[in-house]
Design an enzyme around this catalytic site. Structure first.
Site, mmCIF file in Angstrom:
data_model
loop_
_atom_site.group_PDB
_atom_site.id
_atom_site.type_symbol
_atom_site.label_atom_id
_atom_site.label_comp_id
_atom_site.label_asym_id
_atom_site.label_seq_id
_atom_site.Cartn_x
_atom_site.Cartn_y
_atom_site.Cartn_z
ATOM 1 N N ASN A 110 38.721 29.664 23.546
ATOM 2 C CA ASN A 110 39.891 30.154 22.810
ATOM 3 C C ASN A 110 40.958 30.561 23.816
ATOM 4 O O ASN A 110 40.890 31.644 24.387
ATOM 5 C CB ASN A 110 39.516 31.388 21.977
ATOM 6 C CG ASN A 110 38.614 31.053 20.824
ATOM 7 O OD1 ASN A 110 39.019 30.378 19.900
ATOM 8 N ND2 ASN A 110 37.371 31.521 20.875
ATOM 9 N N HIS A 117 43.423 33.641 47.751
ATOM 10 C CA HIS A 117 44.179 33.363 48.969
ATOM 11 C C HIS A 117 43.577 34.122 50.148
ATOM 12 O O HIS A 117 42.954 35.168 49.971
ATOM 13 C CB HIS A 117 45.643 33.790 48.790
ATOM 14 C CG HIS A 117 46.394 32.926 47.836
ATOM 15 N ND1 HIS A 117 47.111 31.832 48.236
ATOM 16 C CD2 HIS A 117 46.542 32.995 46.483
ATOM 17 C CE1 HIS A 117 47.686 31.265 47.191
ATOM 18 N NE2 HIS A 117 47.341 31.941 46.114
ATOM 19 N N ALA A 133 35.028 43.124 26.669
ATOM 20 C CA ALA A 133 36.465 42.855 26.740
ATOM 21 C C ALA A 133 37.119 43.610 27.898
ATOM 22 O O ALA A 133 36.767 44.758 28.184
ATOM 23 C CB ALA A 133 37.134 43.246 25.428
ATOM 24 N N LYS A 187 30.908 40.199 40.713
ATOM 25 C CA LYS A 187 29.560 39.999 41.248
ATOM 26 C C LYS A 187 28.667 39.428 40.159
ATOM 27 O O LYS A 187 28.968 39.518 38.973
ATOM 28 C CB LYS A 187 28.990 41.317 41.767
ATOM 29 C CG LYS A 187 29.745 41.845 42.977
ATOM 30 C CD LYS A 187 29.089 43.061 43.550
ATOM 31 C CE LYS A 187 29.842 43.523 44.790
ATOM 32 N NZ LYS A 187 29.296 44.768 45.352
#
Length: 197
Positions: free
Chosen positions: A97, A126, A171, A177
């Protein structure tokens, strides 16, 4: 009140008819982006595909990019492989979704996984060096989501993470990890808060 209800039902019916008519065009779009997919793929709204590598989607999966289908504003499903060695594998019976996958090395999703809106999987970042931050010398590591994982709203899953089968990610979590199988994990960073029997 009754007229309003009928009007909304007709509007929703019209939406599903239009989506059925658009479906062949969405699949043609996937083919032109060199995405391979299994039978029974359901597409609601146009996904965003930038494919320089390999993208595979299993059978009976759903790509939901339409707020009309979901009932609220969501972003399009975004599948982005950054180079020719990048690979995204999405298993069978998965539901995405408005999910965003950005891949330099490998993102692997098992069967029967469900992703709530605005989930992001990013298998790279990065360099920390001041002089290299703007370069494309990404640091990447494979993300593995095992079978039957449920990922909640606004979750971010970072490089090198493995989430074990049957687990749930709450949520708003940031998963930095590994998360073992059969558990509920949540928080920033995500930690196991409950075992699932």
């Amino acid at each position: 009140m009754v007229n309003l209800k009928r009007m909304l039902q007709r509007k929703q019916t019209l939406y599903f008819i239009l989506e059925a008519l658009r479906k062949p065009f969405y699949k043609l779009y996937l083919k032109r982006r060199n995405v391979s997919y299994g039978i029974g793929l359901k597409i609601f709204g146009k996904p965003l595909i930038i494919n320089r590598g390999i993208i595979n989607i299993g059978i009976n999966s759903k790509l939901i990019s339409s707020s009309k289908f979901y009932g609220q504003g969501i972003q399009p499903v975004s599948l982005y492989t950054l180079n020719e060695n990048s690979r995204i594998d999405i298993g069978n019976n998965c539901t995405l979704n408005g999910t965003s996958l950005r891949c330099v090395s490998n993102i692997s999703i098992g069967n029967d996984c469900v992703f709530a809106p605005d989930v992001k999987l990013i298998d790279h970042d990065h360099p920390l060096s001041i002089h290299e931050r703007n370069s494309t010398n990404y640091l990447s590591a494979q993300i593995t989501i095992e079978a039957n994982v449920w990922v909640g709203y606004n979750v971010v899953i970072l490089k090198g993470v493995k989430i074990g089968k049957n687990s749930i990610i709450g949520a708003g979590s940031v998963v930095a990890k590994d998360i073992p199988e059969n558990c509920v994990a949540a928080g920033i960073p995500a930690k196991v808060i409950k075992k699932i029997e």
